[in-house]
Write a protein that holds these residues in place. Structure first.
Motif, short mmCIF file in Angstrom:
data_model
loop_
_atom_site.label_atom_id
_atom_site.label_comp_id
_atom_site.label_asym_id
_atom_site.label_seq_id
_atom_site.Cartn_x
_atom_site.Cartn_y
_atom_site.Cartn_z
N ALA A 206 0.88 -1.15 0.00
CA ALA A 206 -0.17 -0.12 0.09
C ALA A 206 0.76 1.24 -0.13
O ALA A 206 0.71 2.26 -0.46
CB ALA A 206 -0.86 0.00 1.14
N VAL A 207 2.02 1.30 0.86
CA VAL A 207 2.93 2.36 0.85
C VAL A 207 3.62 2.45 -0.66
O VAL A 207 3.65 3.63 -1.25
CB VAL A 207 3.84 2.32 1.93
N ARG A 208 3.99 1.55 -1.23
CA ARG A 208 4.89 1.66 -2.14
C ARG A 208 3.80 1.61 -3.54
O ARG A 208 4.40 2.30 -4.50
CB ARG A 208 5.32 0.11 -2.76
N GLU A 209 2.68 1.87 -3.40
CA GLU A 209 1.69 2.30 -4.40
C GLU A 209 1.75 3.68 -4.42
O GLU A 209 1.44 4.29 -5.38
CB GLU A 209 0.29 1.76 -4.21
N LEU A 210 1.79 4.32 -3.26
CA LEU A 210 1.80 5.76 -3.04
C LEU A 210 3.20 6.22 -3.29
O LEU A 210 3.34 7.55 -4.06
CB LEU A 210 1.22 6.29 -1.74
N VAL A 211 4.15 5.64 -2.76
CA VAL A 211 5.57 6.12 -3.17
C VAL A 211 6.49 4.93 -3.90
O VAL A 211 7.02 4.09 -3.06
CB VAL A 211 6.45 6.45 -1.84
N PRO A 212 6.34 4.97 -5.20
CA PRO A 212 7.02 3.87 -5.88
C PRO A 212 8.59 3.67 -5.33
O PRO A 212 9.33 4.63 -5.13
CB PRO A 212 6.96 4.41 -7.43
N GLY A 213 8.94 2.67 -5.06
CA GLY A 213 10.48 2.13 -4.78
C GLY A 213 10.57 2.10 -3.21
O GLY A 213 11.36 1.69 -2.68
N GLY A 214 9.43 2.66 -2.37
CA GLY A 214 9.44 2.87 -1.00
C GLY A 214 10.00 4.22 -0.50
O GLY A 214 10.49 4.96 -1.09
N VAL A 215 9.55 4.28 0.77
CA VAL A 215 9.85 5.64 1.35
C VAL A 215 11.57 5.45 1.75
O VAL A 215 11.81 4.35 2.07
CB VAL A 215 9.09 5.73 2.68
N ASP A 216 11.87 6.87 2.03
CA ASP A 216 13.27 6.98 2.37
C ASP A 216 13.61 6.66 3.81
O ASP A 216 14.62 6.10 4.04
CB ASP A 216 13.62 8.42 2.20
N GLY A 217 12.60 6.58 4.45
CA GLY A 217 12.74 6.20 6.09
C GLY A 217 11.30 6.06 6.57
O GLY A 217 10.23 6.33 6.00
N ALA A 218 11.33 5.32 7.86
CA ALA A 218 10.17 4.92 8.70
C ALA A 218 10.59 5.32 10.10
O ALA A 218 11.45 4.90 10.74
CB ALA A 218 9.87 3.45 8.47
N LEU A 219 9.49 5.89 10.87
CA LEU A 219 9.37 5.92 12.28
C LEU A 219 8.07 5.11 12.59
O LEU A 219 7.26 5.25 12.22
CB LEU A 219 9.11 7.42 12.44
N ASP A 220 8.34 4.04 13.76
CA ASP A 220 7.68 3.14 14.02
C ASP A 220 7.06 3.06 15.55
O ASP A 220 7.45 2.19 16.17
CB ASP A 220 8.28 1.82 13.77
N PRO A 221 6.49 4.13 16.04
CA PRO A 221 5.79 4.19 17.15
C PRO A 221 4.88 3.11 17.46
O PRO A 221 4.40 2.73 18.52
CB PRO A 221 5.17 5.51 17.32
N ALA A 222 4.25 2.55 16.31
CA ALA A 222 3.21 1.39 16.54
C ALA A 222 3.94 0.09 16.83
O ALA A 222 2.90 -1.35 16.85
CB ALA A 222 2.30 1.33 15.37
N LEU A 223 5.20 -0.25 16.42
CA LEU A 223 5.80 -1.19 16.82
C LEU A 223 5.46 -2.35 15.84
O LEU A 223 5.51 -3.64 16.15
CB LEU A 223 5.76 -1.86 18.39
N LEU A 224 5.33 -1.91 14.55
CA LEU A 224 5.12 -2.73 13.65
C LEU A 224 6.23 -3.73 13.07
O LEU A 224 6.10 -4.76 12.69
CB LEU A 224 4.35 -1.94 12.27
N GLY A 225 7.49 -3.03 13.20
CA GLY A 225 8.57 -3.96 12.99
C GLY A 225 8.71 -4.31 11.64
O GLY A 225 8.76 -3.30 10.80
N VAL A 226 9.00 -5.38 11.29
CA VAL A 226 9.27 -5.79 9.94
C VAL A 226 8.22 -5.64 8.95
O VAL A 226 8.47 -5.34 7.60
CB VAL A 226 9.41 -7.50 9.94
N THR A 227 6.88 -5.66 9.39
CA THR A 227 5.88 -5.18 8.59
C THR A 227 6.10 -3.85 7.95
O THR A 227 5.62 -3.58 6.60
CB THR A 227 4.34 -5.23 9.26
N ALA A 228 6.47 -2.99 8.77
CA ALA A 228 6.93 -1.51 8.06
C ALA A 228 8.06 -1.37 7.51
O ALA A 228 8.13 -0.88 6.63
CB ALA A 228 6.69 -0.53 9.23
N LEU A 229 9.10 -2.32 7.81
CA LEU A 229 10.52 -2.43 7.02
C LEU A 229 10.21 -2.56 5.67
O LEU A 229 10.82 -2.07 4.86
CB LEU A 229 11.46 -3.42 7.63
N GLY A 230 9.25 -3.31 5.16
CA GLY A 230 9.07 -3.67 3.71
C GLY A 230 8.85 -2.39 2.88
O GLY A 230 8.73 -2.40 1.82
N ALA A 231 8.08 -1.44 3.73
CA ALA A 231 7.82 -0.25 2.87
C ALA A 231 8.79 0.63 2.73
O ALA A 231 9.11 1.80 2.10
CB ALA A 231 6.86 0.63 3.73
#
Length: 312
Positions: A206-231
């Motif tokens: 879903a994130v890569r659909e909005l930002v092709p190739g993935g975001v430059d960085g992620a901040l993870d207060p929700a503690l999603l871990g590897v799930t967010a890393l894929g973005a």
């Protein structure tokens, strides 16, 4: 004076309102007459003994509770400059090796942990700023992304996440916010350019659909871990919040974990932003000090937007 303490770790019932001696003021310290103290998840972890079990604090006969302080300077120790009695201040009590915390009528902090309170903001609102604002600020410093870069913020409607969205936007970052579907309007009002509901079946896609190739960085207060890393794009950066399980830095991604620390200079900048109306302080409600147990019960129920605050 009255203070909330824990003598035996446990549930909200472990919180005890006790009469204790007025704390003295040492060199380099400031005593604050507490007008408001924020209630945060770390307080519940302290009360339950999780921090002690993790080796983050030593066992004590009496454990103080509370990190966020807003109030008025009551006294200053030797070698303190920049603060004087009667001054309105906010501060972060980040030391775990002392008997008393912010849930008290008075709190003693190192001068470097304090900053002027935002003018025109009541103490209850001001008490929501130090811990969560500094966590977001320091996490963005760890990300170290240039203006124009993209950043994913999980838990974007939460206390840390909301500050992170707003501060990231103020730094010129393009924010993808992850939150509940009902919070889209909120996070967009804080500065998010894109929104992904936390119920998305494949967050990274879903994130890569909005930002092709993935975001430059992620901040993870929700503690999603590897799930967010894929973005995150290859050789990007990922910052977990203390207490989370940071993922392995696959694909050359730099992974860091923010452990908040008191920083009076950064807190003063956050306070100024709040004073200018550029940083949103979200208060979920206030309770008297004697109802600290109820505050912890409400915190455990979840669903709060903003922070509960205790008023001595």
């Amino acid at each position: 004076m009255r203070a909330v303490v824990v003598r035996a770790f446990g549930g909200p019932g472990a919180l005890e309102v006790a009469e204790v001696a007025l704390p003295g003021v040492g060199a380099g310290q400031v005593r604050v007459r507490v007008a408001a103290a924020g209630v945060n998840p770390v307080d519940a972890l302290t009360r339950a003994g999780v921090l002690a079990q993790a080796g983050l604090m030593a066992a004590r006969e009496v454990t103080g509770i509370g990190w966020d302080v807003a109030g008025v300077v009551d006294g200053v120790g030797d070698k303190v400059t920049g603060f004087e009695p009667g001054q309105r201040v906010v501060g972060l009590r980040d030391r775990l090796d002392v008997d008393l915390g912010a849930y008290a009528q008075f709190a003693v902090l190192d001068a470097g942990a304090l900053a002027p309170a935002p003018t025109g903001v009541d103490f209850a609102q001001a008490a929501t700023l130090p811990l969560n604002g500094l966590t977001a600020w320091q996490a963005l410093d760890l990300l170290d992304l240039p203006a124009g870069a993209s950043v994913l913020v999980t838990g974007a409607a939460g206390a840390v996440g909301g500050f992170a969205v707003e501060l990231a936007a103020l730094r010129g970052l393009r924010v993808v916010a992850v939150a509940g579907a009902g919070d889209e309007a909120l996070v967009r009002s804080l500065g998010a350019e894109w929104f992904v509901p936390r119920t998305a079946p494949d967050l990274a896609a879903a994130v890569r659909e909005l930002v092709p190739g993935g975001v430059d960085g992620a901040l993870d207060p929700a503690l999603l871990g590897v799930t967010a890393l894929g973005a995150v794009r290859g050789r990007g950066v990922f910052v977990a919040v203390a207490g989370g399980s940071e993922p392995v830095g696959l694909r050359g991604i730099r992974v860091a974990n923010v452990w908040v620390s008191a920083d009076g200079a950064a807190l003063a900048r956050l306070s100024a932003l709040a004073e200018e109306g550029r940083l949103t302080l979200r208060l979920a409600g206030t309770l008297p000090l004697e109802r600290a147990r109820e505050a912890h019960e409400r915190l455990a129920e979840g669903g709060l937007r903003g922070r509960l605050v205790l008023v001595p």
